[in-house]
Design an enzyme around this catalytic site. Structure first.
Site, PDB file in Angstrom:
ATOM      1  N   GLU A 301      49.873 -13.971 -66.026  1.00 29.51           N
ATOM      2  CA  GLU A 301      50.111 -14.343 -64.621  1.00 29.51           C
ATOM      3  C   GLU A 301      50.263 -15.859 -64.508  1.00 29.51           C
ATOM      4  O   GLU A 301      51.096 -16.360 -63.753  1.00 29.51           O
ATOM      5  CB  GLU A 301      48.993 -13.804 -63.727  1.00 29.51           C
ATOM      6  CG  GLU A 301      48.981 -12.287 -63.733  1.00 29.51           C
ATOM      7  CD  GLU A 301      48.202 -11.633 -62.602  1.00 29.51           C
ATOM      8  OE1 GLU A 301      47.625 -12.334 -61.760  1.00 29.51           O
ATOM      9  OE2 GLU A 301      48.177 -10.384 -62.582  1.00 29.51           O
ATOM     10  N   GLU A 302      49.439 -16.573 -65.271  1.00 23.96           N
ATOM     11  CA  GLU A 302      49.515 -18.046 -65.251  1.00 23.96           C
ATOM     12  C   GLU A 302      50.929 -18.504 -65.625  1.00 23.96           C
ATOM     13  O   GLU A 302      51.495 -19.401 -65.000  1.00 23.96           O
ATOM     14  CB  GLU A 302      48.492 -18.599 -66.240  1.00 23.96           C
ATOM     15  CG  GLU A 302      48.602 -20.088 -66.470  1.00 23.96           C
ATOM     16  CD  GLU A 302      47.387 -20.686 -67.191  1.00 23.96           C
ATOM     17  OE1 GLU A 302      46.395 -19.975 -67.412  1.00 23.96           O
ATOM     18  OE2 GLU A 302      47.456 -21.879 -67.534  1.00 23.96           O
ATOM     19  N   ARG A 303      51.513 -17.863 -66.619  1.00 24.14           N
ATOM     20  CA  ARG A 303      52.826 -18.318 -67.112  1.00 24.14           C
ATOM     21  C   ARG A 303      53.944 -17.949 -66.146  1.00 24.14           C
ATOM     22  O   ARG A 303      54.833 -18.765 -65.880  1.00 24.14           O
ATOM     23  CB  ARG A 303      53.058 -17.754 -68.525  1.00 24.14           C
ATOM     24  CG  ARG A 303      52.178 -18.488 -69.523  1.00 24.14           C
ATOM     25  CD  ARG A 303      52.053 -17.873 -70.878  1.00 24.14           C
ATOM     26  NE  ARG A 303      51.006 -18.604 -71.623  1.00 24.14           N
ATOM     27  CZ  ARG A 303      50.359 -18.128 -72.670  1.00 24.14           C
ATOM     28  NH1 ARG A 303      50.620 -16.922 -73.137  1.00 24.14           N
ATOM     29  NH2 ARG A 303      49.433 -18.855 -73.269  1.00 24.14           N
ATOM     30  N   ALA A 306      53.723 -20.339 -63.244  1.00 24.46           N
ATOM     31  CA  ALA A 306      54.195 -21.698 -63.549  1.00 24.46           C
ATOM     32  C   ALA A 306      55.726 -21.757 -63.533  1.00 24.46           C
ATOM     33  O   ALA A 306      56.320 -22.726 -63.048  1.00 24.46           O
ATOM     34  CB  ALA A 306      53.662 -22.140 -64.909  1.00 24.46           C
ATOM     35  N   ALA A 423      49.026 -24.450 -70.532  1.00 23.34           N
ATOM     36  CA  ALA A 423      49.092 -22.977 -70.479  1.00 23.34           C
ATOM     37  C   ALA A 423      49.778 -22.411 -71.731  1.00 23.34           C
ATOM     38  O   ALA A 423      50.428 -21.369 -71.671  1.00 23.34           O
ATOM     39  CB  ALA A 423      49.839 -22.518 -69.216  1.00 23.34           C
TER      40      ALA A 423
END
Ligand SMILES: Cc1cc2nc3c(=O)[nH]c(=O)nc-3n(C[C@H](O)[C@H](O)[C@H](O)COP(=O)(O)OP(=O)(O)OC[C@H]3O[C@@H](n4cnc5c(N)ncnc54)[C@H](O)[C@@H]3O)c2cc1C
Length: 443
Positions: A301-303, A306, A423
């Site tokens: 989800e972080e990627r 971003a 990340a």
């Protein structure tokens, strides 16, 4: 007086649905009133044309009218509450996270895809992508990054695997904007190689005693709690780690320093030490020993987040560059009219559109429940590399102005550099892609 758990949860449920209805009704306002949110947004933020992404739901591959209502509503907050102060916060090297998160939390933007019973809007991940795209209109990288840490980097594992008690104590207030969260994964000696972290949480009775330290902690100087990755046993490195909700006001948590950085100035970045910090074992998210796996899931989800965020920034920088070079004359004609310039900008925008298509494909597959690790890693890799190309390529056409602090392109040049490092660095993404393509040498 502390509210009883059930009452608090019921209130959150009610708040969640009220906020969802409010957001959806923004769309109705737009349809029926010339003085609605839409007319405000038009005045505050003129529509720009660089991106070919449709700005209505009619032709959009992923977004419904509700996605656009959400974006419009968020844009209003960005234009009123954030952008007017960005220059000041960049100069100060920090921004008031509690104040801004409370505004965003009240409006429902800190938990669009989180459960309604914990204050979220209960929508699917495409709404999170839409929010991240809109946050790209903030005129710096630091504040969106801190918001993304709160919504998509510290809380996905907690929302998915955490106990009801932990969610009440940490997830609910993070979604409502009452608590600021930070992520404690990277250490001085372990960033790319997450399995090599040294921070230890040793079980003593029903508590862990934590020793070690974390590096590069976004919002670390003002956070109320940390989603901490620590070794909870001496077993194999992928099975000996746990994610722990760690209140930052516990005795033994030391903020060693605020790190001076090339970019992302408005986001404070801390180095943190732990000295015999005691935390209940019940603060472990999900199963003890599953922290590495949960963190790898959380990274997806972080990627995606971003990539969505930097896409908008790239659109805006290309558009700013078109506008500037159209009015700046050299050798008797606008800079833009030199073929080398307009061809290059067209090429960069083409690359941005390709990345957008990849993001939407990964998002659509993710909300259907697929593993999108490979696509998310590809998008993150391409996002980092393209952001460097766009920031460097555009800055060039601003000449000396591009080298000053007065223009957005120079801030983007500094901020965007992080995308290839944070990340998971580009090389880490390549390693994941190679693994999924079954190309790595057998051990
Ligand atoms: C502004 C900022 C904010 C951050 N926020 C957070 C946060 O909130 N929480 C958190 O936990 N972390 C955070 N980070 C840390 C970030 O995720 C790490 O910096 C990143 O994972 C890289 O780790 P490292 O810096 O230790 O680099 P290293 O691990 O030392 O790697 C150095 C370089 O080695 C290369 N490399 C890596 N792997 C390979 C390979 N397999 N093959 C070849 N080359 C390779 C890459 O080019 C990499 O950049 C932040 C970092 C910054 C700069």
């Amino acid at each position: 007086m502390r509210m009883r758990g059930r009452t608090q949860t019921t209130m959150a449920l009610r708040c969640g649905s009220v906020r969802l209805n409010a957001l959806v009704s923004v769309r109705a306002l737009y349809k029926c009133s010339s003085f609605g949110v839409r007319s405000f947004a038009d005045n505050a933020s003129p529509q720009r044309v660089a991106s070919s992404s449709p700005d209505t739901a009619v032709n959009h591959l992923l977004y419904t009218p509700e996605h656009f209502a959400l974006k419009e509503s968020l844009r209003k907050i960005i234009d009123q509450e954030i952008n007017p102060y960005v220059d000041q916060w960049e100069a100060e090297g920090t921004f008031p996270a509690h104040k801004i998160f409370k505004i965003l939390g009240n409006a429902g933007f800190l938990g669009v895809n989180k459960p309604v019973e914990y204050g979220g809007l209960g929508l699917d991940y495409s709404y999170s992508v839409a929010v991240s795209e809109e946050l790209g209109h903030i005129r710096c990288g630091g504040i969106p990054m801190a918001i993304g840490v709160q919504t998509d980097m510290t809380t996905p594992a907690l929302a998915r695997f955490g106990s009801a008690e932990l969610k009440k104590e940490f997830l609910l207030p993070s979604i409502l904007g009452d608590k600021v969260a930070c992520l404690g994964v990277s250490e001085v000696g372990a960033g790319s190689d997450v399995s090599n972290i040294k921070t230890k949480a040793v079980r003593k009775g029903d508590e862990y005693v934590i020793n070690g330290g974390k590096m590069w902690t976004t919002s670390g100087t003002q956070a109320d709690w940390m989603c901490l990755l620590a070794n909870t046993s001496d077993g194999p490195p992928h099975r000996n780690k746990s994610l722990i909700c760690l209140p930052m006001n516990l005795p033994g948590v030391h903020i060693a320093r605020k790190i001076d950085k090339l970019g992302m100035w408005s986001s404070d970045t801390a180095q943190v030490f732990f000295e015999d910090v005691r935390v209940p074992c019940a603060n472990v998210i999900g199963q003890e020993g599953m922290g590495f796996t949960y963190q790898m899931l959380q990274f997806q989800e972080e990627r995606l987040w971003a990539v969505a965020n930097i896409l908008t920034t790239m659109d805006n920088i290309i558009q700013d560059t078109i506008e500037y070079t159209r009015q700046r004359k050299i050798f008797n004609q606008p800079v833009l009219y030199h073929q080398a310039v307009h061809f290059r900008l067209a090429e960069l925008q083409t690359e941005v559109e390709l990345l957008r298509a990849l993001l939407y494909q990964a998002t659509a597959l993710y909300i259907k429940g697929n593993d999108v690790t490979k696509l998310a890693s590809m998008a993150k890799l391409k996002g980092g590399r393209l952001a460097r190309e766009v920031s460097d390529g555009c800055l060039q056409y601003w000449g000396g102005m591009g080298f000053t602090s007065d223009v957005q392109v120079s801030r983007f040049y500094r901020d965007a550099r992080l995308m290839s490092i944070g990340a998971g660095a580009d090389e880490v993404m390549l390693g994941i892609i190679c693994k999924y393509m079954d190309m790595l040498p057998k051990k």
